[in-house]
Each structure stands twice: as structure tokens, then as C-alpha cells.
Design an enzyme around this catalytic site. Structure first.
Site, PDB file in Angstrom:
ATOM      1  N   HIS A   1     -19.644   9.322   8.338  1.00 26.26           N
ATOM      2  CA  HIS A   1     -19.357  10.755   8.376  1.00 26.26           C
ATOM      3  C   HIS A   1     -20.665  11.500   8.157  1.00 26.26           C
ATOM      4  O   HIS A   1     -21.420  11.175   7.242  1.00 26.26           O
ATOM      5  CB  HIS A   1     -18.340  11.098   7.291  1.00 26.26           C
TER       6      HIS A   1
ATOM      7  N   GLU B   1     -15.729  18.031   7.630  1.00 27.30           N
ATOM      8  CA  GLU B   1     -16.160  18.579   8.908  1.00 27.30           C
ATOM      9  C   GLU B   1     -15.581  19.983   9.107  1.00 27.30           C
ATOM     10  O   GLU B   1     -16.137  20.789   9.862  1.00 27.30           O
ATOM     11  CB  GLU B   1     -15.632  17.643   9.996  1.00 27.30           C
TER      12      GLU B   1
ATOM     13  N   ARG C   1     -13.708   7.374  15.676  1.00 27.14           N
ATOM     14  CA  ARG C   1     -12.519   8.194  15.463  1.00 27.14           C
ATOM     15  C   ARG C   1     -12.895   9.669  15.416  1.00 27.14           C
ATOM     16  O   ARG C   1     -13.905  10.036  14.815  1.00 27.14           O
ATOM     17  CB  ARG C   1     -11.849   7.799  14.151  1.00 27.14           C
TER      18      ARG C   1
ATOM     19  N   GLN D   1     -17.280   4.118  10.983  1.00 29.56           N
ATOM     20  CA  GLN D   1     -17.713   5.499  11.122  1.00 29.56           C
ATOM     21  C   GLN D   1     -18.533   5.967   9.922  1.00 29.56           C
ATOM     22  O   GLN D   1     -18.136   5.753   8.779  1.00 29.56           O
ATOM     23  CB  GLN D   1     -16.491   6.408  11.253  1.00 29.56           C
TER      24      GLN D   1
ATOM     25  N   GLY E   1      -0.913   7.269   2.732  1.00 27.07           N
ATOM     26  CA  GLY E   1      -0.155   7.999   3.735  1.00 27.07           C
ATOM     27  C   GLY E   1       0.672   7.098   4.633  1.00 27.07           C
ATOM     28  O   GLY E   1       1.869   7.316   4.825  1.00 27.07           O
TER      29      GLY E   1
ATOM     30  N   HIS F   1     -17.582   5.907   6.042  1.00 23.28           N
ATOM     31  CA  HIS F   1     -16.352   6.679   5.901  1.00 23.28           C
ATOM     32  C   HIS F   1     -15.092   5.959   6.353  1.00 23.28           C
ATOM     33  O   HIS F   1     -14.069   5.996   5.675  1.00 23.28           O
ATOM     34  CB  HIS F   1     -16.523   7.974   6.702  1.00 23.28           C
TER      35      HIS F   1
ATOM     36  N   LEU G   1     -17.462  13.064   0.214  1.00 23.71           N
ATOM     37  CA  LEU G   1     -17.201  13.718   1.495  1.00 23.71           C
ATOM     38  C   LEU G   1     -17.220  15.242   1.387  1.00 23.71           C
ATOM     39  O   LEU G   1     -16.630  15.818   0.480  1.00 23.71           O
ATOM     40  CB  LEU G   1     -15.819  13.265   1.981  1.00 23.71           C
TER      41      LEU G   1
ATOM     42  N   PHE H   1     -12.352  21.478  14.974  1.00 21.87           N
ATOM     43  CA  PHE H   1     -12.843  20.235  14.382  1.00 21.87           C
ATOM     44  C   PHE H   1     -13.645  19.476  15.417  1.00 21.87           C
ATOM     45  O   PHE H   1     -13.489  19.706  16.621  1.00 21.87           O
ATOM     46  CB  PHE H   1     -11.670  19.380  13.898  1.00 21.87           C
TER      47      PHE H   1
ATOM     48  N   GLY I   1       0.831  -1.205   0.000  1.00 24.93           N
ATOM     49  CA  GLY I   1       0.000   0.000   0.000  1.00 24.93           C
ATOM     50  C   GLY I   1       0.862   1.249   0.000  1.00 24.93           C
ATOM     51  O   GLY I   1       1.899   1.306   0.665  1.00 24.93           O
TER      52      GLY I   1
ATOM     53  N   ARG J   1     -18.520  12.563  15.414  1.00 18.27           N
ATOM     54  CA  ARG J   1     -19.230  12.198  14.184  1.00 18.27           C
ATOM     55  C   ARG J   1     -20.365  11.222  14.416  1.00 18.27           C
ATOM     56  O   ARG J   1     -21.414  11.314  13.768  1.00 18.27           O
ATOM     57  CB  ARG J   1     -18.223  11.616  13.185  1.00 18.27           C
TER      58      ARG J   1
END
Lengths: 256, 584
Positions: B242, B255, B394, B240, B15, B353, B252, B116, B12, B286
Site C-alpha cells: 500500500h 487511499e 487488488r 500488495q 469479515g 498490505h 495504514l 478511490f 476465522g 496501488r
């Protein structure tokens, strides 16, 4: 001025989001699979679709319901990952950012691979030369001296200076719309120059001179003929031609 | 078939994978296998920011961030891990800045920060500005910056290589990782990568839902590969939703839009979040906001002819602020809905999400074979993993943080392990499972179609295991998934070729989704309480006596070849925070 792209189709998106009936469209796709035949051909698919859906949705309908061999790249489906640049009605766009209603669904919608890169299968092209040109312009921050303990300071104005070129998603829509690139694959192409620009004009960076020398090469910025195809093609709205001009100017004035 | 040998193999290139690669490449011979080109990864779709208590714009500290993370996760968070996350957040952001990330700046030239959901001053007093951001394309900037630094460090990538199997070998009674088996998209060739260390950083599994912010390619391939080889999956019932996905499409809308002052409104124009979260309002966690939206919809206060959505209202914000801080999401509204956010509210609904659960790891990124036993040479980081820093829910901006903190940790740990270890000998025919899987699908003549089964799976997941769940709905999903797994055996594909056979890979991805959906539904069925993202209408309260514990799901194969899921549990690590009732 020779331009490979159609004039901007001036279809105003409808306001609101009321349900609209499905319509029948013809998707005319350029097919090529060397496992089957050495020749590329056009193939028409007729399908029902909501005009507010994307060209990517139309391609998925073909792949999922009609012909599983149709091959294209895609991932995020909302214009961020840069996988699905293709030529739609003769113009480079992202299939996931192009709504059917915006491209005259009354006529067959043509979908072809982007030009100037070797076609491997259907809409899939060899992206390696594109990414090689990107890597060749040193697309990373270069700094000298000791690192500060906290962040490097940068004023909001200095940050704004290169904002436009940070938006690039490396989809190749610009580079593969460039007639110079079609004729000479050695040309760095707009996307690589955009990514050089992103660092040349970053106040924190200290390798601007080196990048300018790379782009001073015979295959560098001077090959640009300012046709603006790249700017028209960019799905992120980057003023690509302007960025290239700024790099040219920096080469002459050595100020950036 | 080709065999490659590397010290470290990373699966992968989002990030977490690239953050790991930057560390591992400096310390060991490293290869990154990615099913996409690295810059296509879904990290790039993250928008709002990355949390770190830099205190650049107001008082803040990492202890408050730790508390918010634990409370946000409804106390299912392992508190030692949350402390590491919050403490190392500061260096993680500074590292990225030094790598070149173009953060938005304050007038002083430092990194700017914004509010946030769930991030508060002094343990819940008020919202705090903790999210470091680059407009509403922070994930894009992180992905680009990490790729740029991978180019700088000369990281070796194998693009469009799908890892389909994890090789685990038992040596002297200890299960060890020996490498992975991959399928090369361009040629159809099978490759074995023998490696001393393997790091999974292959992302989430959101595509088993229909309305989702996830990319088409997020099909849980890493989780499924490990699970099939006996690695448990932790807390898979926690997913989750969102609050603000574009209505019907699921795209998306950050937020950060509410962090900048955006307001959620029902059909009467009422700011309904005031009822559900008097202090934090639209910036509650969320799970709370998504449930509130669906409560409004169910009670008849939804918008539109079918009353099936609510509005995200940005019309009171100055256009300059939208242009500067939220340029991408306002463009999404224009492109996909034909709506001008300066003047019109945007129709939204909750969208699937993020998987809080995944491959269990410790804080070094080492994968666990049970509650405590490490699998030598096997690592995971990012959404594929469950450390667990997110617990039952999260917080926004903690995932871009997670990938950087634990990607870095896993990269270092894996490379250091490789430096002091030998290769584990490959078993004979290590490629066998993948070869038979690929050949079976290519030769299959069954009547079932991949797209149809996937659609039915997504519909049952949306209908039955989304924001609200009951025993009955989950059982409906379990039965449907069992039926789909049966029908999957009869699936065939049309593309029989070797070259860029995405038809074949979509079939394999569907198999992964079915396996993981089953684990998720079974885990949800057994958790008879409501906590964070898992809300059971038949058990509406949190039950700390019976369920303050992580779910561990194991695949068991009987002597007759039948597969079952065995559920076990793992204690939550609690350090300084006692569970309290969660209010925003």
C-alpha cells in the site's frame, strides 16, 4: 469524588520526527500465573527503548528478548482492534496508543490488568462477562415491516446523531475504569450502554423501547454515578458519560 | 482432548468468516473458531470503503467496475469471478445497510460514495465515485455490523481457539475434508472439530514483512494448515504494498485520503504522480503508486535526512473535511508522529498490505486440490483465498467487497453441502500432528529464539522481495529462508505452561510464516516478468505469452522426508476483456 485514575498527564507531544536517542526505562508489570503461584507479584524489567515507541513495543521487548512467559493480548497495534486495554500508570489505556515519552519515562512505568474482570494470567483478563453485558442490550438493528429494495434512507443529521457511539471498539477500557462496575459485576457497564445508545438513537431502529427497558433494570443506567472515568478512559474519544446521560434522559422523556 | 461435531465449522471471525457464519448458521449447525475475539479481527483496520456501482452520486455501472478490477489486476484476474464480484457488490452493500451499517449519507439520504484508486468511469476516462464508506473506519463498521448480526442470529463462537491442522481423508480416491484440529489458548487443550464443511476465513500473511499494515496475528495460519495437507497455494508471489503507510511504522493511511484530494509530494514539493500516471495521478492503482514512490526515493528525491520517504499532503484540504471524512488517520498522525495534518505533510512509505494469492477456490468458495478438482467439504473466502478476483494487484475497496460477496457465497455453499452430506470418518489419531508439534515445542531446549528468527525473516523479505525484485534479490531471500527454516528446528520457548501460552503460539506462527515465505519467494523467482504487484527489474515487462497464468505451488515430500515446492500453472479465465497495456 473518588477517582481511580491519575490526573491527565499534560505532556505535549514533540513536533517533528527527528531521531531521538534510546533511553533506559523500568517497566513494572503485575504478574500472575496460577500454574506457578496463587499470588500476584510486581516484576521490574529494565530495557532500552526509543521514547517515541509504544508501551506495547516495550512489552514486546520484554516478551521477545527477556521473558517469553509474559502474557498479554494484542493484535493490530494501532488502536483499532481493542485487544490491549490495560492499566498503565494507574490509568486505563491501550498499550499500542500510549507512547513512552507521554507517560514520564523517568519513573518506573506500571502496567497492570484492567480491573473488575477476573485476571487469568498476567495482563489477560476474562472478557466473557464484558461481552455478555454487550449481548444483553440487543446490540443490533431491529426493524419491522417489509424491507425496501434499496437502502433505507437516513439524513446526514440523523446519521450524525449516533456517530460518536459507533466508534466503540469494545476494548473494555471504560467499563473496567468504572467504580460501580468494580463493586458490582452485575452492572451493565459503560460499554454496553454505549452500544445500546448506538441503536437507540439510530433513526432506522425500532427497538429503542425494548433496549430502554433493559437498561431501566436495577443493574442498568441508574447505577451510573457520573464519575466520568469512562470518558477519560476511552481511547476512541467517545463521550461515554454523555451517552449514558442521554440514555437516562430518554428513559425519563421516552423521546429519542 | 475433546471431540466436537458440527455441520459447518468456520475458521476465522473477520469479515469473511462472520459474513459466512450469518448464512451458515441459518442453514446448518455452525461453529466459528477464532484465534482472537471476533471484534479484534483485522477487517476492523480497513478504512476507505467498499466498492459498488450504486450510482448514487454519479453515473456508474457494474460492467465498468468489472473492467477496472480486471485492469487493476493486470489481467491476471479470472474474469468470470470479477464479474460476479462487481455485479453482487450492489446487493452486498445494501445487505450491510439493512443489517444496520451506518454509512455516510448524501444530502438525499442515500449511501454516499467517494473516489478511490483505479476505479474509473467508462473504462478509464476519469475517476468515479464508487466507494461506499463510513468516514475512514469502514472496516470497523463492517466488522461491528457483522458481529452484531452474529449476536442477533445466535452464532456460536469458540474464541481464542487456534486451528493448527486441517484433517483431509481420502475416501474412494477422493480427498475430502473431515474437520480441523484446534488448540485452546486458555487451557492448552487440543480439540477436534469434526465437520461436514470447513470454511477457512483466517486472513492474510503480512507479518512476514517488517514494515506492514498487518496485525501481529496475521501469520497465514489457514494457508499453512492447508498447504501442509497437500492443498496448493495460488499466486503467492503477488503481494500488495500500500503506498501510504506511516513512515517506518507501516500503519495504514487510507487511499481515501487521496480520494478526498490528498497529494503525494517529494522533497521538492513536486506532485510526482503526474509524471507516472497523467490521468489518474495520485489515484492510480496501488502497485503503480508504490513503485513511483520508490523510484522517487531511489533517484534522490525522497524526504528527510535519509531521503527514505515521501509526503502525503493534506494541508490544502479544509480541516472540517479532514474531521468529517478522515478523522482516524489524522489522529494516527497526531498520536504516532506528533504531526498536525491540518498544517504539516505526513511522512509515508509503502507498507506490506495484502496477499492477492492464497488457497485456490472456485466462485462458490470451494477449495481446489489442483487446477480443477474440488475438495468436497472444504471452502475458503477472503484474504486467505484466491478466487482470483484480484489477480496481480487488488484495487482499493475491493477487499471489503470480496469478504462480503465470497464470504456469503462460501457460507451458503458450505451449509448446503453439509445438509446433503454425511460426516467423513475421522482418521485414527487425527490430533497426532498437532500434539507432536505442541509437545516438541514445549520440550525443546534449542538455542534459537523465535523473535530473532522472525526479525531476520522480516528483514530479508523487506530487503529482497518487496516492491522491486530481481533474480539475485529473490535468491538471497530463498537462501536466507532456507537457513531460517533449518534454525527453526532448533528453536525453544520459555513458557512451558498450558495456560494462555502465547509464547508457544508465536513459535507456531513463525513456522507458518516461514513455510509461506518460502512459497512466495519460489513463486516470485519463477515468474520472469513484471505484472501488478510483482515487479522484476530484470524482466520489467509483462509477458502474456509465457506468464498469463496463475502459479500453483504444491508441497512435495520425498521418500527421505525432504520437502520441496513444485510449481505448476493454471490458465486465467478470460471472458470479454482482451489484455491491454495498463496505463493510468
Amino acid at each position: 469524588m473518588a477517582t481511580p485514575t491519575l490526573d491527565k498527564e499534560d505532556v505535549k507531544p514533540e513536533a517533528g520526527f527527528a531521531d531521538s536517542p534510546y533511553i533506559t526505562i523500568t517497566l513494572r508489570v503485575r504478574r500472575f500465573n496460577p500454574e506457578v503461584s496463587a499470588d500476584a507479584t510486581w516484576e521490574d524489567f529494565q530495557l532500552e527503548i526509543d521514547p517515541k515507541e509504544r508501551v506495547l513495543d516495550a512489552l514486546h521487548k520484554v516478551k521477545w528478548d527477556m521473558d517469553g512467559t509474559l502474557t498479554f493480548r494484542r493484535s493490530c497495534a494501532h488502536g483499532i482492534c481493542g485487544s490491549d486495554a490495560m492499566r498503565i500508570n494507574g490509568k486505563n489505556r491501550l498499550a499500542c496508543k500510549t507512547l513512552i515519552k507521554d507517560i514520564n519515562p523517568g519513573k518506573p512505568i506500571t502496567v497492570e490488568p484492567i480491573k473488575g474482570l477476573t485476571v487469568l494470567k498476567d495482563l489477560v483478563v476474562d472478557m466473557d462477562p464484558f461481552f455478555q453485558a454487550y449481548r444483553d442490550v440487543m446490540p443490533f438493528l431491529v426493524t419491522k415491516g417489509n424491507e425496501p429494495t434499496r437502502e433505507r434512507l437516513q439524513s446526514a443529521e440523523d446519521r450524525e446523531r449516533f456517530d460518536d457511539t459507533t466508534k466503540c471498539i469494545l476494548c473494555a477500557a471504560c467499563t473496567s475504569s468504572c467504580p460501580v462496575f468494580w463493586n458490582d459485576g452485575q452492572y451493565f457497564g459503560p460499554a454496553a450502554i454505549v452500544n445500546a445508545h448506538r441503536f437507540i438513537f439510530d433513526s432506522r431502529d425500532e427497538a429503542g423501547e425494548q433496549r430502554l427497558e433493559i437498561l431501566n433494570d436495577k443493574d442498568g443506567v441508574w447505577r451510573c454515578r457520573t464519575t466520568f472515568n469512562c470518558t477519560d478512559a476511552c481511547p476512541r474519544g467517545i463521550e461515554v458519560t454523555k451517552a449514558i446521560q442521554e440514555v437516562k434522559r430518554a428513559l425519563i422523556t421516552r423521546r429519542f | 482432548m475433546k471431540i466436537h461435531k458440527y455441520d459447518t465449522v468456520i475458521v476465522g471471525a473477520g469479515g469473511a468468516g462472520m459474513r459466512a457464519a450469518i448464512e451458515a448458521t441459518k442453514r446448518s449447525r455452525t461453529a466459528v473458531l477464532t484465534k482472537l475475539y471476533p471484534t479484534r479481527s483485522h477487517t476492523g483496520a480497513a478504512q476507505g470503503g467498499m466498492a459498488a456501482a450504486l450510482a448514487n452520486v454519479e453515473e456508474d455501472n457494474w460492467e465498468w467496475h468489472t473492467f477496472d478490477t480486471i485492469k487493476g489486476g493486470d489481467y491476471l484476474v479470472d474474469q468470470d469471478a470479477a464479474e460476479i464480484l462487481a455485479k453482487e457488490a450492489i446487493d452486498a452493500v445494501l445487505d450491510l445497510e439493512k443489517m444496520g451499517l451506518p454509512f455516510n449519507r448524501t444530502p438525499d439520504g442515500t449511501i454516499d460514495q467517494r473516489r478511490f484508486g483505479g476505479h474509473t468511469r467508462n473504462h478509464g476516462e476519469a475517476a468515479v465515485r464508487r466507494s461506499c464508506y463510513a468516514a475512514d473506519r469502514t472496516g470497523h463498521m463492517i466488522l461491528q455490523t457483522l458481529y452484531q448480526n452474529c449476536v442477533k442470529e445466535g452464532v456460536e463462537f469458540f474464541n481464542e481457539f487456534y486451528v493448527l491442522d486441517q484433517i483431509i481423508v481420502e475416501v474412494d480416491g477422493v480427498k475430502k475434508s473431515a474437520g480441523v484440529v484446534a488448540y485452546e489458548l486458555a487451557t492448552g487443550e487440543i480439540h477436534i472439530f469434526q465437520a461436514k464443511s470447513v470454511i477457512y476465513a483466517s486472513g492474510g500473511t503480512g507479518k512476514f514483512f517488517k514494515v506492514t499494515s498487518n496485525a501481529h496475528t496475521l501469520t497465514g495460519d489457514g494457508q499453512a494448515a492447508c498447504y501442509r495437507r497437500g492443498i496448493p497455494l495460488e499466486d503467492m508471489e503477488f503481494f500488495q504494498f500500500h503506498p501510504t503507510g506511516i513512515w517506518r511504522m507501516g500503519i495504514l493511511l487510507t487511499e481515501g485520503a487521496r480520494g478526498e484530494g490528498g497529494i503525494l509530494r517529494n522533497k521538492d514539493g513536486e506532485r510526482f504522480m503526474e509524471k507516472y500516471a497523467p490521468v489518474m495521478k495520485d489515484l492510480a492503482s496501488r502497485d503503480v503508486v508504490s513503485r513511483s514512490i520508490y523510484t522517487e526515493i531511489r533517484e534522490g528525491r525522497g524526504c528527510g535526512p535519509e531521503g527514505d520517504h515521501v509526503y502525503l499532503d493534506l494541508t490544502h484540504l479544509p480541516p472540517e473535511q479532514l474531521d468529517a471524512k478522515l478523522p482516524d488517520i489524522t489522529e494516527f498522525a497526531r498520536t504516532y508522529l506528533g504531526i498536525e495534518p491540518y498544517t504539516d505533510p505526513i511522512p509515508i512509505q509503502p507498507t506490506a498490505h495484502y496477499a492477492m494469492g492464497g488457497i485456490p477456490t472456485n466462485v462458490e468458495g470451494e477449495v481446489l486440490a489442483d487446477n480443477t478438482t474440488v475438495v468436497p467439504g472444504l471452502y475458503a473466502a477472503g484474504e486467505v483465498a484466491c478466487v482470483s478476483v484480484h489477480g496481480a494487484n487488488r484495487l482499493g475497496t475491493n477487499s471489503l467487497l470480496d469478504i462480503n460477496v465470497f464470504g456469503k457465497r462460501a457460507g451458503i455453499a458450505a451449509a448446503e453441502y453439509a445438509a446433503k452430506s454425511d460426516f467423513v470418518e475421522l482418521p485414527e489419531n487425527a490430533q497426532e500432528l498437532v500434539v507432536s508439534q505442541v509437545e516438541r515445542l514445549r520440550d525443546a531446549t534449542g538455542t534459537e529464539r523465535v523473535a530473532e528468527l522472525r526479525k531476520e525473516l522480516q528483514e530479508t523479505m523487506d530487503a529482497n522481495v518487496m516492491v522491486f525484485r530481481t533474480e539475485q534479490t529473490i535468491k538471497t531471500a530463498v537462501e536466507k529462508i532456507a537457513e531460517l527454516r533449518e534454525r527453526y528446528l532448533n528453536v525453544s520457548i520459555q513458557d512451558k505452561g498450558k495456560r494462555f501460552n502465547t509464547d508457544l503460539l508465536e513459535a507456531i506462527e513463525l513456522g507458518n510464516l516461514l513455510d509461506l515465505a518460502e512459497v512466495m519467494a519460489q513463486s516470485a523467482l519463477a515468474r520472469k516478468e513484471s505484472r501488478g504487484g510483482h515487479y522484476r527489474e530484470d524482466f520489467p515487462n509483462r509477458d502474456d505469452v509465457n506468464f498469463m497464468r496463475h502459479t500453483m505451488a504444491y508441497r512435495e515430500v520425498g521418500d527421505d522426508g525432504t520437502e520441496t515446492i513444485r510449481l505448476d500453472y493454471k490458465p486465467v479465465v478470460q471472458t470479454r476483456y482482451q489484455p491491454m497495456e495498463r496505463k493510468y
